[in-house]
Design an enzyme around this catalytic site. Sequence first.
Site, PDB file in Angstrom:
ATOM      1  N   GLU A 182      46.131  47.537  98.105  1.00 44.45           N
ATOM      2  CA  GLU A 182      47.235  47.158  97.231  1.00 44.45           C
ATOM      3  C   GLU A 182      48.398  48.143  97.313  1.00 44.45           C
ATOM      4  OE1 GLU A 182      44.738  49.980  95.046  1.00 44.45           O
ATOM      5  OE2 GLU A 182      44.195  48.149  96.062  1.00 44.45           O
ATOM      6  N   ASP A 201      51.972  51.417  94.642  1.00 44.95           N
ATOM      7  CA  ASP A 201      50.551  51.175  94.425  1.00 44.95           C
ATOM      8  C   ASP A 201      50.458  50.276  93.197  1.00 44.95           C
ATOM      9  OD1 ASP A 201      47.815  51.256  94.498  1.00 44.95           O
ATOM     10  OD2 ASP A 201      47.633  53.368  93.975  1.00 44.95           O
ATOM     11  N   ASN A 231      41.613  40.999  90.432  1.00 44.49           N
ATOM     12  CA  ASN A 231      40.535  40.436  91.252  1.00 44.49           C
ATOM     13  C   ASN A 231      39.304  40.118  90.406  1.00 44.49           C
ATOM     14  OD1 ASN A 231      41.946  40.485  93.671  1.00 44.49           O
ATOM     15  ND2 ASN A 231      41.245  42.528  94.197  1.00 44.49           N
TER      16      ASN A 231
END
Length: 186
Positions: free
Chosen positions: A97, A54, A62
């Site tokens: 992700e 993860d 982002n």
Amino acid sequence: MQRELKNKLRFALDNAAHDALTGLFNRRYFDRRLKEECAHAKRHRRPFSIVMLDLDHSSCVNDTYGHEDGDRVLRHIAEVAQSQLRDDDVPCRYGGEEFVFLLRGTSGMAARAVANRLRANLASKPIGLGPKNEPRHITFSAGVAAADERNAYNADNVVRVPTWRCIGQKSGAEPRRGRIASLWRL
């Protein structure tokens, strides 16, 4: 005509099994392969392991650099992972992700070594982000689980356990990020 139809079918099946962004296998393919691997492990009495990653701070990437750079990070992880895995390992983008690797014939301790090797490789290969191509190191939290003779090659918890470990790594204080959870049997 028949050849064209076969090619179209092959193309559709290939696309149904792969993540469009990273080129890795997708979750649907992973779910199917996990069942197959469990049966194979029981039949041949060979362990297999799962490594779940993860990414740390993915929403920050982002928010700071934009989704295009966020996508570049995901592709970077996929490229580095593929360079570290064997041909018969199954690298998948699990969602968002999260990545998961199915490692045939691999003990839990060996899977942990794979995760550590990937972490070290990513640390040595920063990715340039933003308009100035600022080098950034990508880190992740990971969980490892093994299916072996001690748990009768049972895959019931094989995804839940490493997912829980990743979450456990992230729920702690900041220094716990970028770590690989201790190995526990399923």
